[in-house]
Design a protein around this motif. Structure first.
Motif, PDB file in Angstrom:
ATOM      1  N   ILE A   5      40.291  37.781  48.745  1.00  0.00           N
ATOM      2  CA  ILE A   5      39.949  36.417  49.266  1.00  0.00           C
ATOM      3  C   ILE A   5      41.067  35.838  49.738  1.00  0.00           C
ATOM      4  O   ILE A   5      41.322  35.057  50.852  1.00  0.00           O
ATOM      5  CB  ILE A   5      38.819  35.803  48.761  1.00  0.00           C
ATOM      6  CG1 ILE A   5      38.269  34.698  49.550  1.00  0.00           C
ATOM      7  CG2 ILE A   5      39.476  34.978  47.468  1.00  0.00           C
ATOM      8  CD1 ILE A   5      36.823  34.134  49.106  1.00  0.00           C
ATOM      9  N   PHE A   6      42.147  35.683  48.763  1.00  0.00           N
ATOM     10  CA  PHE A   6      43.046  34.840  49.111  1.00  0.00           C
ATOM     11  C   PHE A   6      44.193  35.551  50.154  1.00  0.00           C
ATOM     12  O   PHE A   6      44.827  34.996  50.906  1.00  0.00           O
ATOM     13  CB  PHE A   6      43.902  34.511  47.720  1.00  0.00           C
ATOM     14  CG  PHE A   6      43.347  33.414  46.930  1.00  0.00           C
ATOM     15  CD1 PHE A   6      42.023  32.790  47.495  1.00  0.00           C
ATOM     16  CD2 PHE A   6      43.732  32.972  45.916  1.00  0.00           C
ATOM     17  CE1 PHE A   6      41.505  31.649  46.732  1.00  0.00           C
ATOM     18  CE2 PHE A   6      43.262  32.000  45.212  1.00  0.00           C
ATOM     19  CZ  PHE A   6      42.077  31.339  45.296  1.00  0.00           C
ATOM     20  N   LEU A  40      45.455  24.686  45.512  1.00  0.00           N
ATOM     21  CA  LEU A  40      45.678  26.056  45.091  1.00  0.00           C
ATOM     22  C   LEU A  40      47.021  26.488  45.865  1.00  0.00           C
ATOM     23  O   LEU A  40      47.157  26.502  46.998  1.00  0.00           O
ATOM     24  CB  LEU A  40      44.768  26.992  45.250  1.00  0.00           C
ATOM     25  CG  LEU A  40      43.469  26.719  44.657  1.00  0.00           C
ATOM     26  CD1 LEU A  40      42.343  27.787  45.249  1.00  0.00           C
ATOM     27  CD2 LEU A  40      43.370  26.628  43.077  1.00  0.00           C
ATOM     28  N   LEU A  41      48.188  26.872  44.900  1.00  0.00           N
ATOM     29  CA  LEU A  41      49.396  27.294  45.541  1.00  0.00           C
ATOM     30  C   LEU A  41      49.575  28.602  45.055  1.00  0.00           C
ATOM     31  O   LEU A  41      49.342  29.250  43.935  1.00  0.00           O
ATOM     32  CB  LEU A  41      50.574  26.679  45.008  1.00  0.00           C
ATOM     33  CG  LEU A  41      51.975  27.090  45.293  1.00  0.00           C
ATOM     34  CD1 LEU A  41      52.267  27.087  46.823  1.00  0.00           C
ATOM     35  CD2 LEU A  41      52.932  26.478  44.693  1.00  0.00           C
ATOM     36  N   ILE A  42      49.805  29.624  46.288  1.00  0.00           N
ATOM     37  CA  ILE A  42      49.777  31.036  46.095  1.00  0.00           C
ATOM     38  C   ILE A  42      51.043  31.633  46.812  1.00  0.00           C
ATOM     39  O   ILE A  42      51.316  31.103  47.666  1.00  0.00           O
ATOM     40  CB  ILE A  42      48.484  31.954  46.621  1.00  0.00           C
ATOM     41  CG1 ILE A  42      48.483  31.491  48.267  1.00  0.00           C
ATOM     42  CG2 ILE A  42      47.132  31.277  46.054  1.00  0.00           C
ATOM     43  CD1 ILE A  42      47.312  32.441  48.778  1.00  0.00           C
ATOM     44  N   PRO A  43      51.171  32.899  46.160  1.00  0.00           N
ATOM     45  CA  PRO A  43      52.301  33.405  46.930  1.00  0.00           C
ATOM     46  C   PRO A  43      51.629  34.302  48.290  1.00  0.00           C
ATOM     47  O   PRO A  43      50.514  34.856  47.883  1.00  0.00           O
ATOM     48  CB  PRO A  43      53.172  34.609  45.950  1.00  0.00           C
ATOM     49  CG  PRO A  43      51.600  34.784  44.892  1.00  0.00           C
ATOM     50  CD  PRO A  43      51.217  33.388  44.936  1.00  0.00           C
ATOM     51  N   VAL A  95      39.533  34.579  40.626  1.00  0.00           N
ATOM     52  CA  VAL A  95      40.451  35.161  41.815  1.00  0.00           C
ATOM     53  C   VAL A  95      41.618  36.049  41.398  1.00  0.00           C
ATOM     54  O   VAL A  95      42.347  35.111  40.920  1.00  0.00           O
ATOM     55  CB  VAL A  95      40.589  34.113  42.990  1.00  0.00           C
ATOM     56  CG1 VAL A  95      41.197  34.796  44.171  1.00  0.00           C
ATOM     57  CG2 VAL A  95      39.054  33.464  43.394  1.00  0.00           C
ATOM     58  N   PHE A  96      41.641  37.144  41.764  1.00  0.00           N
ATOM     59  CA  PHE A  96      42.699  37.961  41.028  1.00  0.00           C
ATOM     60  C   PHE A  96      43.950  38.100  42.182  1.00  0.00           C
ATOM     61  O   PHE A  96      44.196  39.310  42.713  1.00  0.00           O
ATOM     62  CB  PHE A  96      42.304  39.353  40.537  1.00  0.00           C
ATOM     63  CG  PHE A  96      41.617  39.156  39.183  1.00  0.00           C
ATOM     64  CD1 PHE A  96      40.305  38.643  39.043  1.00  0.00           C
ATOM     65  CD2 PHE A  96      42.527  39.429  37.999  1.00  0.00           C
ATOM     66  CE1 PHE A  96      39.609  38.458  37.690  1.00  0.00           C
ATOM     67  CE2 PHE A  96      42.065  38.952  36.764  1.00  0.00           C
ATOM     68  CZ  PHE A  96      40.521  38.689  36.749  1.00  0.00           C
ATOM     69  N   HIS A  97      44.225  36.866  42.552  1.00  0.00           N
ATOM     70  CA  HIS A  97      45.600  36.936  43.477  1.00  0.00           C
ATOM     71  C   HIS A  97      46.144  35.563  42.827  1.00  0.00           C
ATOM     72  O   HIS A  97      45.549  34.575  42.982  1.00  0.00           O
ATOM     73  CB  HIS A  97      45.216  36.677  44.891  1.00  0.00           C
ATOM     74  CG  HIS A  97      46.164  36.492  45.674  1.00  0.00           C
ATOM     75  ND1 HIS A  97      46.502  37.187  46.873  1.00  0.00           N
ATOM     76  CD2 HIS A  97      47.530  35.453  45.727  1.00  0.00           C
ATOM     77  CE1 HIS A  97      47.846  36.648  47.481  1.00  0.00           C
ATOM     78  NE2 HIS A  97      48.212  35.904  46.700  1.00  0.00           N
TER      79      HIS A  97
END
Ligand code: AMP
Ligand code: ZN
Length: 107
Positions: A5-6, A40-43, A95-97
């Motif tokens: 999803i991310f 949420l901060l993601i790469p 969420v596995f990201h």
């Protein structure tokens, strides 16, 4: 299309309220906020969790941490904030990201 999803937010296949973006990172509002400000901060690059990070990810992880106070301040949290990284099923990760929760209340 990725079933993450991310990754779909990164590729703009599903919408998000983006508050920060650069070549490597994306930050957006959590859809189920647990605080008045919940980001949420993601790469942008997919990484399932902190437990999957490799030595080659050192610069990216450093970049994420250094971006946190900047993004927090831009969203009304210059006086302080909480951060959380849930890792794995035992850590409550849904969420596995990889993502860093940034939570706080504007002053
Ligand atoms: P975690 O338990 O750390 O994996 O948390 C995942 C977070 O992602 C939760 O706080 C969810 O509310 C949030 N979330 C899930 N789907 C979305 C989405 N489409 N947009 C924004 N936040 C989301
Ligand atoms: Zn992903």
């Amino acid at each position: 299309m990725s079933d993450c999803i991310f990754c779909q937010i990164v590729s703009k296949h599903i919408p998000a309220q983006v508050v920060y973006e650069d070549e490597a990172l994306l930050a957006f509002k959590d859809i189920r906020p647990a605080a008045p400000v919940h980001l949420l901060l993601i790469p942008k690059q997919h990484m399932a969790s902190l437990a999957d990070a490799q030595a080659t990810d050192e610069a990216l992880l450093g970049k994420m941490l250094l971006a946190v106070p900047k993004i927090a301040a831009e969203n009304g949290l210059a006086h302080g904030f909480k951060t959380q990284i849930n890792t794995g099923v035992g850590g409550g990760q849904e969420v596995f990201h990889l993502h860093i929760h940034i939570l706080g209340q504007p002053a």
